[in-house]
Design an enzyme around this catalytic site. Structure first.
Site, PDB file in Angstrom:
ATOM      1  N   ASP A  55      -7.459  17.203  13.466  1.00 26.02           N
ATOM      2  CA  ASP A  55      -6.619  16.018  13.636  1.00 26.02           C
ATOM      3  C   ASP A  55      -5.576  16.300  14.718  1.00 26.02           C
ATOM      4  O   ASP A  55      -4.797  17.251  14.625  1.00 26.02           O
ATOM      5  CB  ASP A  55      -5.929  15.706  12.290  1.00 26.02           C
ATOM      6  CG  ASP A  55      -5.099  14.433  12.346  1.00 26.02           C
ATOM      7  OD1 ASP A  55      -4.931  13.859  13.448  1.00 26.02           O
ATOM      8  OD2 ASP A  55      -4.617  14.019  11.274  1.00 26.02           O
ATOM      9  N   LEU A  56      -5.589  15.440  15.708  1.00 19.71           N
ATOM     10  CA  LEU A  56      -4.653  15.511  16.826  1.00 19.71           C
ATOM     11  C   LEU A  56      -3.189  15.545  16.370  1.00 19.71           C
ATOM     12  O   LEU A  56      -2.335  16.163  17.006  1.00 19.71           O
ATOM     13  CB  LEU A  56      -4.881  14.213  17.601  1.00 19.71           C
ATOM     14  CG  LEU A  56      -4.517  14.046  19.027  1.00 19.71           C
ATOM     15  CD1 LEU A  56      -5.095  15.159  19.836  1.00 19.71           C
ATOM     16  CD2 LEU A  56      -5.074  12.694  19.476  1.00 19.71           C
ATOM     17  N   LYS A 149       0.413   3.327  23.016  1.00 15.02           N
ATOM     18  CA  LYS A 149      -0.329   3.775  24.213  1.00 15.02           C
ATOM     19  C   LYS A 149       0.657   3.942  25.369  1.00 15.02           C
ATOM     20  O   LYS A 149       0.570   4.897  26.138  1.00 15.02           O
ATOM     21  CB  LYS A 149      -1.424   2.771  24.609  1.00 15.02           C
ATOM     22  CG  LYS A 149      -2.627   2.701  23.696  1.00 15.02           C
ATOM     23  CD  LYS A 149      -3.444   3.971  23.609  1.00 15.02           C
ATOM     24  CE  LYS A 149      -4.267   4.293  24.844  1.00 15.02           C
ATOM     25  NZ  LYS A 149      -5.120   5.504  24.627  1.00 15.02           N
ATOM     26  N   ILE A 175     -13.812  -1.948  28.323  1.00 11.99           N
ATOM     27  CA  ILE A 175     -14.890  -1.014  28.669  1.00 11.99           C
ATOM     28  C   ILE A 175     -16.149  -1.485  27.949  1.00 11.99           C
ATOM     29  O   ILE A 175     -16.103  -1.800  26.759  1.00 11.99           O
ATOM     30  CB  ILE A 175     -14.554   0.426  28.228  1.00 11.99           C
ATOM     31  CG1 ILE A 175     -13.184   0.859  28.790  1.00 11.99           C
ATOM     32  CG2 ILE A 175     -15.641   1.395  28.678  1.00 11.99           C
ATOM     33  CD1 ILE A 175     -12.720   2.239  28.304  1.00 11.99           C
TER      34      ILE A 175
END
Ligand code: NAD
Length: 247
Positions: A55-56, A149, A175
């Site tokens: 986990d980041l 973000k 994307i």
């Protein structure tokens, strides 16, 4: 076109995701022989890739993977998807990205490329036409995803040139392509639920989409060129508007 392999060690954070997997593929395809992936789940398997699961948001997990991978280039493309509770974005995007920066600096990683989002400059109230990096972050962010973000991106950019680390951020818009886990499912859902009778603005609005392999390619180019100095190009005038009208 693919550039020649650099022979460097790469770590792709979020490398089991839609974009992350295309970045891994592009690295392998151009002949890189030292590619690692860090992700919270393992979704693909390949003997040529070293996988780290963690986990980041946990500094030990990500610092351990960065050290063990021996990465010289870290590409950070992990984020929770749209539509979750605010605290998960705070944890993964803000705390997690700070962890990545700190772990890169501690391990002496020279280059970090971050996947941001075009929507960090979009507040939902004004059209953005020919927008570029001179436009400031949205005063009122669209939602927790976009807010975090933007703050993660700002932290990555602020770390540039500190403790031997060079950084940059890319801001893709929509994307599309094979392996997409969000867009097509969303389109299917509105059709299935009969939610197709809506109009946005005067029905001439445009939204940018980029093919996933091209977004992946941009990440490789960013990593390759980070730190390469070019003659400075000063744009005094905005670029000429491009006529995008259909037909
Ligand atoms: P994705 O969900 O397919 O991939 C993200 C990956 O991150 C997943 O594999 C997930 O398991 C991993 N991850 C999530 N939380 C984690 C954690 N705590 N620790 C470790 N790994 C974790 O998403 P994607 O569409 O490939 O998006 C990739 C990046 O591009 C994201 O940063 C996203 O914000 C950005 N982006 C995507 C789009 C788009 O249209 N898909 C547009 C603009 C920007």
């Amino acid at each position: 076109s693919n550039s020649a392999p650099t022979g460097e060690a790469y770590l792709v954070i979020g490398g089991c995701g839609f974009l992350g997997r295309h970045i891994v593929d592009a690295l392998i395809k151009r002949g890189e022989s030292n590619v690692s992936v860090f992700d919270i789940v393992q979704r693909h398997f390949d003997d040529n890739i070293t996988f780290f699961t963690g986990d980041l948001a946990n500094i030990e997990d990500i610092a351990g993977a960065i050290k063990k991978s021996g990465a010289k280039i870290v590409i950070h493309t992990a984020s929770p998807p749209h539509g979750l509770a605010a605290d998960i974005y705070e944890k993964v995007n803000v705390v997690g990205t700070h962890n990545v920066i700190e772990a890169c600096q501690d391990a002496g990683v020279p280059k970090l490329v971050y996947t941001s989002s075009a929507s960090v400059i979009y507040s939902g109230t004004e059209n953005l036409i020919n927008a570029d990096e001179r436009i400031p972050y949205a005063g009122v962010p669209l939602d927790a995803y976009n807010d975090t973000k933007a703050r993660a991106e700002a932290a990555v950019l602020a770390a540039n040139g500190k403790d031997g680390l060079l950084t940059c951020a890319l801001r893709p818009s929509g994307i599309f392509g094979p392996g997409d886990r969000q867009a097509i499912m969303g389109f299917h859902a509105v059709v299935k639920n009969g939610q197709t009778k809506f109009q946005i603005g005067d029905n001439t609005n445009l939204f940018d989409w980029t093919y996933v392999a091209n977004v992946a390619h941009a990440h490789l180019l960013a990593a390759d060129k980070l730190g390469v100095t070019y003659p400075v190009l000063v744009l005094h005038e905005p670029l000429a508007p491009v006529d995008l009208s259909l037909g």
